[in-house]
Design an enzyme around this catalytic site. Structure first.
Site, PDB file in Angstrom:
ATOM      1  N   TRP A  20      15.814 -21.150  17.523  1.00  0.00           N
ATOM      2  CA  TRP A  20      15.624 -21.307  18.970  1.00  0.00           C
ATOM      3  C   TRP A  20      16.837 -21.938  19.649  1.00  0.00           C
ATOM      4  CZ3 TRP A  20      12.130 -22.916  15.253  1.00  0.00           C
ATOM      5  CH2 TRP A  20      12.262 -24.234  14.822  1.00  0.00           C
ATOM      6  N   GLU A  33       9.163 -24.859  21.976  1.00  0.00           N
ATOM      7  CA  GLU A  33       8.595 -26.188  22.217  1.00  0.00           C
ATOM      8  C   GLU A  33       7.083 -26.202  22.020  1.00  0.00           C
ATOM      9  OE1 GLU A  33      10.125 -28.915  22.451  1.00  0.00           O
ATOM     10  OE2 GLU A  33      12.131 -28.073  22.557  1.00  0.00           O
ATOM     11  N   GLN A  38       3.301 -30.892  17.169  1.00  0.00           N
ATOM     12  CA  GLN A  38       2.468 -31.295  16.045  1.00  0.00           C
ATOM     13  C   GLN A  38       2.620 -30.383  14.828  1.00  0.00           C
ATOM     14  OE1 GLN A  38      -1.570 -32.682  17.150  1.00  0.00           O
ATOM     15  NE2 GLN A  38      -1.047 -32.142  19.255  1.00  0.00           N
ATOM     16  N   THR A  39       3.781 -29.709  14.722  1.00  0.00           N
ATOM     17  CA  THR A  39       4.010 -28.796  13.604  1.00  0.00           C
ATOM     18  C   THR A  39       5.439 -28.965  13.100  1.00  0.00           C
ATOM     19  OG1 THR A  39       2.508 -27.218  14.666  1.00  0.00           O
ATOM     20  CG2 THR A  39       3.835 -26.397  12.837  1.00  0.00           C
ATOM     21  N   GLY A  77      -2.159 -22.947  13.473  1.00  0.00           N
ATOM     22  CA  GLY A  77      -3.085 -23.985  13.908  1.00  0.00           C
ATOM     23  C   GLY A  77      -2.965 -24.349  15.374  1.00  0.00           C
ATOM     24  N   TYR A  78      -3.844 -25.254  15.813  1.00  0.00           N
ATOM     25  CA  TYR A  78      -3.866 -25.700  17.207  1.00  0.00           C
ATOM     26  C   TYR A  78      -3.844 -24.486  18.141  1.00  0.00           C
ATOM     27  CZ  TYR A  78      -2.604 -30.130  15.005  1.00  0.00           C
ATOM     28  OH  TYR A  78      -2.585 -31.240  14.202  1.00  0.00           O
ATOM     29  N   TYR A 116       5.127 -33.584  28.062  1.00  0.00           N
ATOM     30  CA  TYR A 116       6.236 -33.325  27.147  1.00  0.00           C
ATOM     31  C   TYR A 116       6.782 -31.915  27.305  1.00  0.00           C
ATOM     32  CZ  TYR A 116       8.968 -32.004  23.213  1.00  0.00           C
ATOM     33  OH  TYR A 116       9.991 -31.496  22.457  1.00  0.00           O
ATOM     34  N   ASP A 134       8.759 -37.008  22.438  1.00  0.00           N
ATOM     35  CA  ASP A 134       7.803 -36.641  21.399  1.00  0.00           C
ATOM     36  C   ASP A 134       7.692 -37.796  20.407  1.00  0.00           C
ATOM     37  OD1 ASP A 134      10.179 -36.555  19.985  1.00  0.00           O
ATOM     38  OD2 ASP A 134       9.786 -34.608  19.047  1.00  0.00           O
TER      39      ASP A 134
END
Length: 357
Positions: A20, A33, A38-39, A77-78, A116, A134
């Site tokens: 990225w 982003e 959380q990964t 996930g998420y 964020y 973060d």
């Protein structure tokens, strides 16, 4: 050199080569982003490359179905992140000509843009003077300034933002934000930080006091609840198995799953499953032998899932608590987006078959 200049010089020579960070567009910055929330970076790389190859632009994502998006997201996930990414892309394509807004305030109005994500996209993609904080940035700031209190909670959170904002260079805010996060990810680690490699070590209050491991402070952890869940592998004579699709506003919304329910106090797993299928699908089943047991941890709770072979005794499945119900041949399960736990049940069915053949 100033503290900001020291960090930027360090970043120029130590930044990881990540996908990225090439061919940057606001859309590609945004996707990265969202995925990185959380990964771990190592996990995201494959998903990012596959996702941006399939959906290279915001309009291409907006034109896709949610099912396509969730399938590519499966395993990351998420899943609310994927649903919000898709919803925001459609909104921007329909109302703003496919161009992301440039300011934090405008971005915050879009689905999935919290403080964020809005600050990261605004600063990195558009050069806006916003500080993106973060977990890595919180840890760095907490140690550099020896900030007392949990930086996830006010007033320590406000102090972190204030101090990082005081260093934010007007001409390179996005690079500064990335550099702080990179420092936290590769040098200022949660355990055994590599202070000898840190450009800020000389001015780091925690390091100078030999108290690196004391920061950041953490509030006492809450007890993580555990639930036992029973799931049905219900098969027709043709070999097709029953799956349901969760409502978008439910947990794991939009994903397909084997019908399941949470065990309540005093009931057996078999009774739990019979009750759940009667209430959610209007059917009566005979719950037979247990096929497999799976453990899985989510953000705020853990489950032990028990999958049972079931036989339809009466009724025709109809959605009362889902948005779709479908009989699917085992090979067709690969075409449906599922959670990690349901995918493991699907793989069991495909490999052994519900009849254990």
């Amino acid at each position: 050199m100033s503290r900001s200049a020291d960090l930027l010089a360090w970043f120029a020579h130590n930044a990881r080569d990540l996908p990225w960070r090439h061919n940057r567009t606001p859309y590609r910055v945004w996707v990265a982003e969202v995925m990185l929330q959380q990964t771990r970076v190592e996990t995201v790389i494959h998903y990012y490359e596959r996702f941006t190859s399939r959906f290279p632009t915001l309009p291409s994502l907006a034109d896709a179905s949610l099912e396509e998006v969730l399938q590519l997201w499966e395993g990351l996930g998420y899943y609310a992140r994927a649903r919000n990414l898709h919803a925001a892309a459609r909104l921007v394509a329909a109302e703003q000509g496919g161009q992301l807004p440039t300011t934090c305030e405008e971005l915050r109005a879009l689905p999935g843009f919290g403080p964020y994500i809005a600050a990261a996209v605004a600063s990195i993609a558009f050069g806006q003077p916003a500080v993106a904080i973060d977990g890595n940035a919180r840890r760095v700031a907490s140690r550099v300034w020896a900030i007392e209190g949990d930086p996830r909670c006010p007033p320590a959170r406000q102090k972190v933002a204030q101090l990082l904002r005081s260093l934010l260079p007007a001409d390179r805010p996005g690079v500064f934000n990335e550099a702080v996060m990179e420092l936290g990810a590769t040098v200022c680690l949660p355990r055994r930080p590599r202070c000898q490699r840190c450009p800020w070590a000389a001015g780091c209050q925690a390091h100078q006091a030999g108290r690196e491991d004391e920061f950041p402070h953490r509030s006492p952890r809450r007890t993580v609840p555990h639930h036992d869940v029973a799931a049905a592998v219900l098969q027709q004579d043709s070999g097709q198995v029953l799956v349901t699709r969760r409502a978008l506003d439910d947990f794991l919304g939009g994903l397909w799953s084997f019908p399941c329910g949470k065990q309540e106090g005093g009931e057996s797993l078999e009774d739990c499953l019979a009750r759940t299928l009667a209430a959610s699908l209007g059917i009566e089943v005979d719950v037979q032998e247990q096929l497999l047991t799976l453990k899985h941890a989510y953000t705020h709770f853990r489950i032990t899932l028990h999958a049972f072979r079931c036989r339809l005794r009466a009724g025709s499945p109809r959605c009362h608590e889902c948005v779709d119900v479908r009989w699917v041949a085992p090979p067709g399960l690969d075409e449906l987006a599922m959670s990690a736990v349901d995918r493991r049940i699907a793989q069991f069915v495909q490999h052994k078959g519900p009849q254990g053949k």
